[in-house]
Design a protein around this motif. Structure first.
Motif, PDB file in Angstrom:
ATOM      1  N   VAL A 147      35.279  29.053  46.485  1.00 24.06           N
ATOM      2  CA  VAL A 147      35.859  30.352  46.910  1.00 24.06           C
ATOM      3  C   VAL A 147      37.343  30.051  47.029  1.00 24.06           C
ATOM      4  O   VAL A 147      37.807  29.359  47.980  1.00 24.06           O
ATOM      5  CB  VAL A 147      35.137  30.892  48.019  1.00 24.06           C
ATOM      6  CG1 VAL A 147      35.673  31.907  48.786  1.00 24.06           C
ATOM      7  CG2 VAL A 147      33.675  30.970  48.065  1.00 24.06           C
TER       8      VAL A 147
ATOM      9  N   LYS B 160      41.509  31.500  47.040  1.00 23.61           N
ATOM     10  CA  LYS B 160      42.276  32.759  47.532  1.00 23.61           C
ATOM     11  C   LYS B 160      42.933  33.415  46.306  1.00 23.61           C
ATOM     12  O   LYS B 160      43.505  32.730  45.452  1.00 23.61           O
ATOM     13  CB  LYS B 160      43.541  32.272  48.206  1.00 23.61           C
ATOM     14  CG  LYS B 160      43.869  33.121  49.454  1.00 23.61           C
ATOM     15  CD  LYS B 160      44.957  32.190  50.323  1.00 23.61           C
ATOM     16  CE  LYS B 160      44.759  32.632  51.926  1.00 23.61           C
ATOM     17  NZ  LYS B 160      45.701  31.797  52.508  1.00 23.61           N
TER      18      LYS B 160
ATOM     19  N   PHE C 231      34.617  43.685  41.474  1.00 16.51           N
ATOM     20  CA  PHE C 231      34.161  43.261  42.814  1.00 16.51           C
ATOM     21  C   PHE C 231      34.725  43.588  44.000  1.00 16.51           C
ATOM     22  O   PHE C 231      34.347  43.441  45.055  1.00 16.51           O
ATOM     23  CB  PHE C 231      34.125  41.560  42.570  1.00 16.51           C
ATOM     24  CG  PHE C 231      35.525  40.961  42.720  1.00 16.51           C
ATOM     25  CD1 PHE C 231      36.042  40.941  41.432  1.00 16.51           C
ATOM     26  CD2 PHE C 231      36.158  40.577  43.820  1.00 16.51           C
ATOM     27  CE1 PHE C 231      37.336  40.244  41.337  1.00 16.51           C
ATOM     28  CE2 PHE C 231      37.412  39.816  43.847  1.00 16.51           C
ATOM     29  CZ  PHE C 231      37.866  39.669  42.404  1.00 16.51           C
ATOM     30  N   THR C 232      35.939  44.225  43.873  1.00 12.71           N
ATOM     31  CA  THR C 232      36.841  44.782  44.990  1.00 12.71           C
ATOM     32  C   THR C 232      37.575  46.058  44.524  1.00 12.71           C
ATOM     33  O   THR C 232      38.180  46.008  43.511  1.00 12.71           O
ATOM     34  CB  THR C 232      37.742  43.901  45.576  1.00 12.71           C
ATOM     35  OG1 THR C 232      36.921  42.716  45.910  1.00 12.71           O
ATOM     36  CG2 THR C 232      38.319  44.384  46.793  1.00 12.71           C
ATOM     37  N   THR C 233      37.399  47.100  45.447  1.00 14.26           N
ATOM     38  CA  THR C 233      38.227  48.288  45.268  1.00 14.26           C
ATOM     39  C   THR C 233      38.833  48.575  46.430  1.00 14.26           C
ATOM     40  O   THR C 233      38.649  48.218  47.484  1.00 14.26           O
ATOM     41  CB  THR C 233      37.651  49.352  44.729  1.00 14.26           C
ATOM     42  OG1 THR C 233      36.377  49.761  45.546  1.00 14.26           O
ATOM     43  CG2 THR C 233      36.656  49.379  43.412  1.00 14.26           C
ATOM     44  N   MET C 234      40.169  49.133  46.183  1.00 15.75           N
ATOM     45  CA  MET C 234      40.958  49.152  47.609  1.00 15.75           C
ATOM     46  C   MET C 234      41.602  50.741  47.377  1.00 15.75           C
ATOM     47  O   MET C 234      42.029  51.404  46.424  1.00 15.75           O
ATOM     48  CB  MET C 234      42.135  48.284  47.656  1.00 15.75           C
ATOM     49  CG  MET C 234      41.619  46.904  47.934  1.00 15.75           C
ATOM     50  SD  MET C 234      42.814  45.681  47.769  1.00 15.75           S
ATOM     51  CE  MET C 234      41.966  44.357  48.193  1.00 15.75           C
ATOM     52  N   ASN C 235      41.500  51.371  48.704  1.00 17.07           N
ATOM     53  CA  ASN C 235      42.641  52.531  48.559  1.00 17.07           C
ATOM     54  C   ASN C 235      43.654  52.385  49.432  1.00 17.07           C
ATOM     55  O   ASN C 235      43.591  51.605  50.505  1.00 17.07           O
ATOM     56  CB  ASN C 235      41.632  53.899  49.607  1.00 17.07           C
ATOM     57  CG  ASN C 235      40.216  54.035  49.250  1.00 17.07           C
ATOM     58  OD1 ASN C 235      40.186  54.046  47.841  1.00 17.07           O
ATOM     59  ND2 ASN C 235      39.436  54.493  49.901  1.00 17.07           N
ATOM     60  N   ILE C 236      44.763  52.596  49.038  1.00 20.74           N
ATOM     61  CA  ILE C 236      45.948  52.207  49.749  1.00 20.74           C
ATOM     62  C   ILE C 236      47.141  53.618  49.630  1.00 20.74           C
ATOM     63  O   ILE C 236      46.906  54.335  49.109  1.00 20.74           O
ATOM     64  CB  ILE C 236      46.688  51.344  48.348  1.00 20.74           C
ATOM     65  CG1 ILE C 236      45.908  49.878  48.384  1.00 20.74           C
ATOM     66  CG2 ILE C 236      48.243  50.868  48.983  1.00 20.74           C
ATOM     67  CD1 ILE C 236      46.504  49.184  47.051  1.00 20.74           C
TER      68      ILE C 236
ATOM     69  N   VAL D  60      51.888  42.968  48.652  1.00 22.07           N
ATOM     70  CA  VAL D  60      51.183  41.467  48.244  1.00 22.07           C
ATOM     71  C   VAL D  60      49.982  41.882  48.901  1.00 22.07           C
ATOM     72  O   VAL D  60      49.817  41.876  50.134  1.00 22.07           O
ATOM     73  CB  VAL D  60      51.866  40.425  48.798  1.00 22.07           C
ATOM     74  CG1 VAL D  60      51.211  38.856  48.677  1.00 22.07           C
ATOM     75  CG2 VAL D  60      53.474  40.338  48.291  1.00 22.07           C
ATOM     76  N   ILE D  61      48.944  41.809  48.230  1.00 22.69           N
ATOM     77  CA  ILE D  61      47.587  41.779  48.757  1.00 22.69           C
ATOM     78  C   ILE D  61      46.771  40.640  48.442  1.00 22.69           C
ATOM     79  O   ILE D  61      46.574  39.950  47.217  1.00 22.69           O
ATOM     80  CB  ILE D  61      46.932  43.119  48.235  1.00 22.69           C
ATOM     81  CG1 ILE D  61      47.649  44.346  48.736  1.00 22.69           C
ATOM     82  CG2 ILE D  61      45.359  43.075  48.597  1.00 22.69           C
ATOM     83  CD1 ILE D  61      47.436  45.692  47.939  1.00 22.69           C
ATOM     84  N   THR D  62      46.265  39.880  49.548  1.00 27.03           N
ATOM     85  CA  THR D  62      45.307  38.899  49.339  1.00 27.03           C
ATOM     86  C   THR D  62      44.013  38.672  49.791  1.00 27.03           C
ATOM     87  O   THR D  62      43.756  39.349  50.837  1.00 27.03           O
ATOM     88  CB  THR D  62      46.032  37.544  50.080  1.00 27.03           C
ATOM     89  OG1 THR D  62      47.292  37.465  49.783  1.00 27.03           O
ATOM     90  CG2 THR D  62      45.398  36.370  49.848  1.00 27.03           C
ATOM     91  N   THR D  63      43.085  38.423  49.099  1.00 27.97           N
ATOM     92  CA  THR D  63      41.773  38.237  49.268  1.00 27.97           C
ATOM     93  C   THR D  63      41.102  37.065  48.536  1.00 27.97           C
ATOM     94  O   THR D  63      41.905  36.382  48.174  1.00 27.97           O
ATOM     95  CB  THR D  63      40.995  39.522  48.807  1.00 27.97           C
ATOM     96  OG1 THR D  63      39.718  39.637  49.352  1.00 27.97           O
ATOM     97  CG2 THR D  63      40.891  39.687  47.480  1.00 27.97           C
ATOM     98  N   TYR D  64      39.797  37.029  48.756  1.00 25.90           N
ATOM     99  CA  TYR D  64      38.948  35.637  48.196  1.00 25.90           C
ATOM    100  C   TYR D  64      38.010  36.184  47.101  1.00 25.90           C
ATOM    101  O   TYR D  64      37.758  37.508  47.183  1.00 25.90           O
ATOM    102  CB  TYR D  64      38.141  35.005  49.237  1.00 25.90           C
ATOM    103  CG  TYR D  64      38.893  34.053  50.228  1.00 25.90           C
ATOM    104  CD1 TYR D  64      38.874  32.897  50.167  1.00 25.90           C
ATOM    105  CD2 TYR D  64      39.657  34.545  51.440  1.00 25.90           C
ATOM    106  CE1 TYR D  64      39.707  32.050  50.663  1.00 25.90           C
ATOM    107  CE2 TYR D  64      40.519  33.778  52.170  1.00 25.90           C
ATOM    108  CZ  TYR D  64      40.334  32.388  51.939  1.00 25.90           C
ATOM    109  OH  TYR D  64      41.144  31.629  52.619  1.00 25.90           O
ATOM    110  N   MET D  65      37.862  35.181  46.226  1.00 26.55           N
ATOM    111  CA  MET D  65      36.899  35.647  45.292  1.00 26.55           C
ATOM    112  C   MET D  65      36.211  34.322  45.015  1.00 26.55           C
ATOM    113  O   MET D  65      36.490  33.077  45.160  1.00 26.55           O
ATOM    114  CB  MET D  65      37.519  36.048  44.065  1.00 26.55           C
ATOM    115  CG  MET D  65      38.406  35.158  43.393  1.00 26.55           C
ATOM    116  SD  MET D  65      39.086  35.791  41.770  1.00 26.55           S
ATOM    117  CE  MET D  65      37.867  35.539  40.559  1.00 26.55           C
ATOM    118  N   THR D  66      34.795  34.334  44.334  1.00 26.26           N
ATOM    119  CA  THR D  66      34.191  33.321  44.011  1.00 26.26           C
ATOM    120  C   THR D  66      34.263  32.982  42.634  1.00 26.26           C
ATOM    121  O   THR D  66      34.240  33.997  41.984  1.00 26.26           O
ATOM    122  CB  THR D  66      32.736  33.371  44.344  1.00 26.26           C
ATOM    123  OG1 THR D  66      32.455  34.199  45.910  1.00 26.26           O
ATOM    124  CG2 THR D  66      31.714  32.316  44.223  1.00 26.26           C
TER     125      THR D  66
END
Lengths: 155, 111
Positions: free
Chosen positions: B20, B22, B62-67, B76-82
């Motif tokens: 997993v 960043k 795997f991820t969608t965002m409303n901004i 700068v947007i940070t999240t995790y992924m496998t």
């Protein structure tokens, strides 16, 4: 037109020109974005009337004092498994007193592996920053922290 | 802004299948709120901000965002992924002016 009349007209028009800008400026005192949504309405739109539960599982990292409101780092981490049946569906970040209280909604999936979202937001004034986590079982967890802003970031 | 630039960063640099990691996305974008005035002309600068972001890994979203405009300049947007096999990670941003910007990064797991 006589010279006297001309001067009279001139001074009148000058007076109107001087007055109009100040009036329009006063009307623009607190401008709002076209898509502005207050915090209570934004929260209700997401939760659908459910009361989110304050939880220690949601860790919200924001500086207590922000010298520059234009760039305030926000990190939300949720201590929750990310399995196919049980996961964090979405993370929302709000700034309660901003004209538009919504900052970002991240719709996650189990493929994320870990429920975390980090970004930087603008804060117009001293206010609360709120993190809302939407779980796959339909419940909501919430955490908030107040941030003191010394220089505003909006406008 | 007509063209934005997206940078994708993965931490740590080396990873293997199942890790997993960043992922950070940095976009060059003015994020104008539509409330600011030009100091020289006094005219309102029109709103221009990123509206949505979509993250795809090997064609699967795997991820969608409303901004909204409340995000800072150059977000700068940070999240995790496998990590799940070699392939490509694609980020798509759409801003309020309708500009669509794509950027991708090769995923090469070791071991």
């Amino acid at each position: 037109m006589k010279r006297r009349d001309f001067l009279k007209n001139l001074s009148l028009s000058a007076a109107t020109v001087a007055v109009i800008p100040t009036m329009s400026f006063a009307a623009d005192d607190k401008p709002k974005a076209s898509n502005a949504l207050a915090y209570k309405d934004a929260l209700a739109a997401i939760t659908g009337g459910k009361t989110p539960e304050p939880s220690e599982k949601v860790s919200l990292k924001v500086p207590e004092i922000a010298e520059n409101g234009a760039v305030v780092p926000v990190t939300v981490e949720i201590d929750y498994p990310m399995t196919d049946s049980d996961y964090v569906k979405a993370i929302h970040i709000f700034a309660a007193k901003n004209g538009n209280s919504r900052c970002i909604d991240a719709h996650l999936s189990p493929a994320n592996g870990k429920a975390m979202l980090s970004t930087r937001v603008k804060l117009g004034e001293t206010q609360e920053v709120i993190a809302l986590a939407e779980l796959s079982n339909g419940n909501f967890l919430i955490a908030s922290q107040s941030v003191k802003v010394t220089i505003g970031g909006c406008g | 802004m007509s063209k934005s630039k997206t940078l994708i960063k993965i931490k740590p640099n080396t990873y293997k299948n199942g890790d997993v990691v960043k992922v950070s996305f940095m976009v060059m974008h003015p994020m104008e709120t539509g409330l600011r005035k030009d100091k020289k002309t006094g005219e309102v600068i029109p709103a221009d901000y990123i509206k949505s972001a979509k993250f795809e890994y090997n064609g699967k979203v795997f991820t969608t965002m409303n901004i909204w405009e409340t995000l800072s300049v150059n977000p700068v947007i940070t999240t995790y992924m496998t990590i799940d096999g070699a392939g490509s990670l694609k980020v798509t941003f759409t801003d309020s002016k309708g500009t669509v910007e794509e950027s991708s990064e090769e995923i090469k797991p070791k071991g």
